[in-house]
Design a protein around this motif. Structure first.
Motif, PDB file in Angstrom:
ATOM      1  N   VAL A 117     -60.349 128.715  64.387  1.00  0.00           N
ATOM      2  CA  VAL A 117     -61.127 128.482  63.166  1.00  0.00           C
ATOM      3  C   VAL A 117     -59.671 128.579  62.125  1.00  0.00           C
ATOM      4  CG1 VAL A 117     -63.425 128.967  63.420  1.00  0.00           C
ATOM      5  CG2 VAL A 117     -61.609 130.815  62.695  1.00  0.00           C
ATOM      6  N   PRO A 118     -59.626 127.953  61.223  1.00  0.00           N
ATOM      7  CA  PRO A 118     -58.454 128.287  59.924  1.00  0.00           C
ATOM      8  C   PRO A 118     -58.432 129.691  59.827  1.00  0.00           C
ATOM      9  CG  PRO A 118     -59.656 126.371  59.556  1.00  0.00           C
ATOM     10  CD  PRO A 118     -60.530 126.981  60.557  1.00  0.00           C
ATOM     11  N   GLU A 119     -57.258 130.202  59.593  1.00  0.00           N
ATOM     12  CA  GLU A 119     -56.957 131.583  58.956  1.00  0.00           C
ATOM     13  C   GLU A 119     -57.690 131.742  57.686  1.00  0.00           C
ATOM     14  OE1 GLU A 119     -53.531 134.133  59.459  1.00  0.00           O
ATOM     15  OE2 GLU A 119     -52.537 132.177  60.237  1.00  0.00           O
ATOM     16  N   GLY A 120     -58.205 132.698  57.325  1.00  0.00           N
ATOM     17  CA  GLY A 120     -58.735 133.003  55.819  1.00  0.00           C
ATOM     18  C   GLY A 120     -60.302 133.602  56.053  1.00  0.00           C
ATOM     19  N   ALA A 121     -60.753 133.740  54.802  1.00  0.00           N
ATOM     20  CA  ALA A 121     -62.221 134.332  54.889  1.00  0.00           C
ATOM     21  C   ALA A 121     -63.218 133.387  55.373  1.00  0.00           C
ATOM     22  CB  ALA A 121     -62.365 134.388  53.262  1.00  0.00           C
ATOM     23  N   ASP A 122     -62.991 132.010  55.202  1.00  0.00           N
ATOM     24  CA  ASP A 122     -64.070 130.951  55.848  1.00  0.00           C
ATOM     25  C   ASP A 122     -63.957 131.188  57.299  1.00  0.00           C
ATOM     26  OD1 ASP A 122     -64.905 130.296  53.339  1.00  0.00           O
ATOM     27  OD2 ASP A 122     -63.459 128.481  53.412  1.00  0.00           O
ATOM     28  N   GLY A 123     -62.684 131.086  57.869  1.00  0.00           N
ATOM     29  CA  GLY A 123     -62.561 131.468  59.290  1.00  0.00           C
ATOM     30  C   GLY A 123     -63.258 132.849  59.902  1.00  0.00           C
ATOM     31  N   ASP A 124     -63.018 133.760  59.142  1.00  0.00           N
ATOM     32  CA  ASP A 124     -63.397 135.065  59.462  1.00  0.00           C
ATOM     33  C   ASP A 124     -64.954 135.165  59.557  1.00  0.00           C
ATOM     34  OD1 ASP A 124     -60.880 135.825  59.557  1.00  0.00           O
ATOM     35  OD2 ASP A 124     -60.840 137.141  57.710  1.00  0.00           O
ATOM     36  N   ARG A 125     -65.525 134.636  58.405  1.00  0.00           N
ATOM     37  CA  ARG A 125     -66.999 134.376  58.309  1.00  0.00           C
ATOM     38  C   ARG A 125     -67.619 133.608  59.407  1.00  0.00           C
ATOM     39  NH1 ARG A 125     -67.103 132.130  53.997  1.00  0.00           N
ATOM     40  NH2 ARG A 125     -66.882 134.039  52.738  1.00  0.00           N
ATOM     41  N   VAL A 126     -67.183 132.694  60.059  1.00  0.00           N
ATOM     42  CA  VAL A 126     -67.462 131.859  61.141  1.00  0.00           C
ATOM     43  C   VAL A 126     -67.375 132.753  62.462  1.00  0.00           C
ATOM     44  CG1 VAL A 126     -67.037 129.904  62.831  1.00  0.00           C
ATOM     45  CG2 VAL A 126     -66.879 129.725  60.350  1.00  0.00           C
ATOM     46  N   VAL A 127     -66.195 133.558  62.622  1.00  0.00           N
ATOM     47  CA  VAL A 127     -66.098 133.971  63.749  1.00  0.00           C
ATOM     48  C   VAL A 127     -67.051 135.499  63.755  1.00  0.00           C
ATOM     49  CG1 VAL A 127     -64.635 136.009  65.168  1.00  0.00           C
ATOM     50  CG2 VAL A 127     -63.845 133.724  64.352  1.00  0.00           C
ATOM     51  N   SER A 128     -67.320 135.852  62.511  1.00  0.00           N
ATOM     52  CA  SER A 128     -68.427 137.282  62.455  1.00  0.00           C
ATOM     53  C   SER A 128     -69.985 136.549  62.719  1.00  0.00           C
ATOM     54  CB  SER A 128     -68.169 137.682  61.008  1.00  0.00           C
ATOM     55  OG  SER A 128     -66.950 138.454  61.064  1.00  0.00           O
ATOM     56  N   THR A 129     -70.021 135.362  62.176  1.00  0.00           N
ATOM     57  CA  THR A 129     -71.422 134.939  62.391  1.00  0.00           C
ATOM     58  C   THR A 129     -71.766 134.530  63.792  1.00  0.00           C
ATOM     59  OG1 THR A 129     -71.184 134.119  59.995  1.00  0.00           O
ATOM     60  CG2 THR A 129     -73.004 133.279  61.591  1.00  0.00           C
ATOM     61  N   ILE A 130     -70.783 134.056  64.416  1.00  0.00           N
ATOM     62  CA  ILE A 130     -71.058 133.470  65.901  1.00  0.00           C
ATOM     63  C   ILE A 130     -71.247 135.022  66.725  1.00  0.00           C
ATOM     64  CG2 ILE A 130     -69.958 132.617  67.823  1.00  0.00           C
ATOM     65  CD1 ILE A 130     -68.562 130.699  66.126  1.00  0.00           C
ATOM     66  N   ALA A 131     -70.144 135.876  66.587  1.00  0.00           N
ATOM     67  CA  ALA A 131     -70.177 137.080  67.166  1.00  0.00           C
ATOM     68  C   ALA A 131     -71.697 137.708  67.192  1.00  0.00           C
ATOM     69  CB  ALA A 131     -69.117 138.169  66.672  1.00  0.00           C
ATOM     70  N   GLY A 132     -72.151 137.676  65.695  1.00  0.00           N
ATOM     71  CA  GLY A 132     -73.425 138.408  65.470  1.00  0.00           C
ATOM     72  C   GLY A 132     -74.681 137.752  66.216  1.00  0.00           C
ATOM     73  N   SER A 133     -74.630 136.618  66.492  1.00  0.00           N
ATOM     74  CA  SER A 133     -75.579 135.667  66.984  1.00  0.00           C
ATOM     75  C   SER A 133     -76.050 135.562  68.323  1.00  0.00           C
ATOM     76  CB  SER A 133     -75.487 134.335  66.449  1.00  0.00           C
ATOM     77  OG  SER A 133     -74.490 133.591  67.339  1.00  0.00           O
ATOM     78  N   LEU A 134     -75.097 136.346  69.261  1.00  0.00           N
ATOM     79  CA  LEU A 134     -75.028 136.291  70.534  1.00  0.00           C
ATOM     80  C   LEU A 134     -76.284 137.134  71.067  1.00  0.00           C
ATOM     81  CD1 LEU A 134     -71.536 137.420  71.183  1.00  0.00           C
ATOM     82  CD2 LEU A 134     -72.428 135.212  71.130  1.00  0.00           C
ATOM     83  N   GLU A 135     -76.936 136.425  71.924  1.00  0.00           N
ATOM     84  CA  GLU A 135     -78.102 136.980  72.699  1.00  0.00           C
ATOM     85  C   GLU A 135     -78.446 136.388  74.142  1.00  0.00           C
ATOM     86  OE1 GLU A 135     -81.600 136.109  70.602  1.00  0.00           O
ATOM     87  OE2 GLU A 135     -81.313 137.042  68.741  1.00  0.00           O
ATOM     88  N   PHE A 136     -78.823 137.197  75.058  1.00  0.00           N
ATOM     89  CA  PHE A 136     -79.214 136.636  76.114  1.00  0.00           C
ATOM     90  C   PHE A 136     -80.590 136.195  76.380  1.00  0.00           C
ATOM     91  CE2 PHE A 136     -76.154 140.790  76.496  1.00  0.00           C
ATOM     92  CZ  PHE A 136     -75.050 140.189  77.004  1.00  0.00           C
ATOM     93  N   THR A 137     -80.438 135.281  77.393  1.00  0.00           N
ATOM     94  CA  THR A 137     -81.832 134.565  78.145  1.00  0.00           C
ATOM     95  C   THR A 137     -81.968 135.225  79.275  1.00  0.00           C
ATOM     96  OG1 THR A 137     -80.794 132.750  78.869  1.00  0.00           O
ATOM     97  CG2 THR A 137     -81.203 132.632  76.657  1.00  0.00           C
ATOM     98  N   PRO A 138     -83.086 135.113  79.701  1.00  0.00           N
ATOM     99  CA  PRO A 138     -83.355 135.604  81.300  1.00  0.00           C
ATOM    100  C   PRO A 138     -82.494 135.164  82.292  1.00  0.00           C
ATOM    101  CG  PRO A 138     -85.339 135.060  80.563  1.00  0.00           C
ATOM    102  CD  PRO A 138     -84.380 134.339  79.409  1.00  0.00           C
TER     103      PRO A 138
END
Length: 513
Positions: A337-358
């Motif tokens: 992602v581009p450097e900066g607040a917007d890119g940081d927000r995308v990374v943080s949101t993807i990392a926070g959405s991780l879940e496992f399925t069976p």
């Protein structure tokens, strides 16, 4: 003395809680032993630790001062002030400020730039890092000098009088009454007053009576995560891992043509730039006790390991996140992602959405892998002008006659297509016990190779951010021999070169030598 230098490098690496960088496709096939999600360890961290490591690598020898006790002289005057971190109290010169060297270890030093502190410009620094059990300095490491540190069970150091920076550099190990060991790394400039500064710094070290267990663990920085993704984001799933991405991100054309067992999925934004890859593996190739991340990550439900690396460069932030399902699969997530607040927000949101399925719980057995014989048989017939390569005893492989030999006679096969060399194959034999050998890949194939116990094939693709022409086909075959050794064969080519790989793999012959 070189042996002493090499040993101290190892000691500093171990103490620094080594981190693993993202291993990309670098164009040097035989220098890359594994596919993209398999990472090698890195000993050099930021700031003072990086300077200390570089110093002991480049110096021909280490020398101790020969003193059994450091000279008196405290207080030193000149405005020295007390600081604390990592379970210790230290005294440092007045112009030494605290800074973040990127790994979360307490560090103080000076730089040559005005304004914001720049770890890359550090000329004097001290960093405190924890030492793993059994990793403290011993007489086998060189001329270790014992010294006294108040409230410590014992203390000893190695000193390099002229290091990479031109001045003294060294390491002090402090054993606490609890049995834990903490290391102080010191890097000093080439200046007249540096001759006694290391000793003064060491003399000012004391055990911090108020230190907590967290201080001694050397907890690094944590990656901030955002657990609630925006309503216009979409949840995707890949082989047992679900993750959220912006709603306009779609699987790219190359990834979409892959069969379901392909280990990597790649997604683009509407501009067609690579934004995300998720790669699945059967198990992490590095044991827990030997692996670390620059950034910690709160464990997603069901995970037993997680961490992240951040690599900003030329306006682009490359974030690498790895999570492992307890008893199941490991997932590597690369986000560009581009450097900066917007890119940081995308990374943080993807990392926070991780879940496992069976599906994440299932690790395949060798018999569960798809038989690759049909793909080998379906590949075009090998041209008659292809030549046999047998640079390594026990391996025979056929390649196009005009491919260039770049093995250099070092016990490897390395052949590249002429011209820009964007296609090539390499092979070597590894002894039994090498880390990562024998892993059953998720999304891989099995193949019956005459003379071998078994063979597995894994593949991935790679596209550099903003460089669509860098898309590539990358495959690796691992062949287990009856004597326990492994043949490692790697292939790189353009995205449409899959048939050539299977064609070439079908010519592989192995045996004992």
């Amino acid at each position: 003395m070189k042996e002493q230098s090499d040993t101290l490098v190892t000691l500093i690496h171990d103490a620094a809680g080594q981190v693993g960088p993202v291993a990309g496709i670098d164009g040097e096939m035989m220098a890359r032993r594994a596919i993209r999600h398999e990472r090698t360890r890195r000993g050099v961290i930021g700031g003072a630790v990086a300077l200390a490591v570089a110093a002991v690598v480049t110096v021909g020898g280490l020398v101790a001062t020969g003193r059994q006790t450091l000279p008196a002289g405290w207080p030193f005057g000149g405005g020295w002030h007390d600081v604390s971190g990592g379970g210790l109290l230290l005294s440092v010169p007045a112009d030494w400020d605290a800074y973040d060297q990127g790994e979360g270890y307490p560090s103080w030093g000076t730089d040559e730039k005005d304004g914001a502190f720049d770890p890359a410009a550090v000329t004097s620094a001290v960093t405190v890092v924890p030492v793993d059990e059994g990793g403290a300095l011993t007489e086998a490491d060189g001329d270790v000098v014992e010294t006294d540190v108040p409230a410590a069970a014992s203390a000893q150091y190695l000193l390099m009088e002229e290091g990479w920076t031109g001045g003294p550099e060294g390491a002090l190990d402090v054993e606490l009454e609890s049995g834990r060991t903490v290391r102080v790394l010191v890097v000093l400039p080439d200046a007249p007053e540096s001759a006694g500064l290391f000793e003064q710094l060491v003399e000012g070290v004391r055990v911090d009576p108020d230190a907590t267990e967290e201080d001694l663990e050397g907890q690094g920085p944590m990656l901030d995560v955002i657990e609630e993704h925006p309503a216009d984001w979409a949840v995707q799933e890949h082989q047992g891992l679900s993750f959220a991405v912006p709603g306009d991100w779609v699987e790219d054309e190359l990834s979409a043509t892959r069969e379901d067992n392909w280990p990597t999925v790649s997604m683009d934004d509407t501009d067609g730039e690579l934004r995300l890859q998720v790669t699945t593996s059967g198990a992490s190739p590095v044991p827990d006790e030997e692996f670390g991340y620059a950034y910690g990550l709160d464990l997603p439900p069901g995970a037993d390991r997680a961490g992240a690396e951040l690599d900003p460069q030329d306006g682009t932030l490359h974030a690498f996140v790895e999570v492992r399902r307890a008893g199941g699969r490991t997932y590597s997530i690369d986000v560009y992602v581009p450097e900066g607040a917007d890119g940081d927000r995308v990374v943080s949101t993807i990392a926070g959405s991780l879940e496992f399925t069976p599906e994440a719980d299932d690790l395949p057995a060798y018999e569960d892998l798809i038989d690759a014989r049909a793909l080998v048989d379906a590949a075009p017939a090998v041209p008659q002008d292809w030549v046999v390569v047998s640079d390594v005893p026990g391996i025979r492989l056929r390649v196009p006659s005009d491919w260039i030999d770049q093995a250099g006679g070092d016990g490897t096969i390395a052949r590249y297509a002429p011209g820009d060399q964007d296609e090539g194959v390499g092979a070597l034999i590894e002894e039994a016990g090498i880390l990562g050998n024998g892993e059953i890949p998720v999304g891989g194939y099995r193949l019956d190779v005459p003379g071998a116990e078994r063979a597995t094939v894994r593949m991935t693709d790679y596209t550099a951010y903003g460089e669509a022409e860098a898309a590539a086909f990358n495959a690796r075959a691992e062949v287990e021999l009856p004597d326990g050794r492994f043949v490692q064969l790697t292939y790189d080519g353009p995205p449409d070169s899959g048939e050539r790989f299977w064609q070439m793999l079908g010519t592989l012959e192995v045996g004992t030598d």
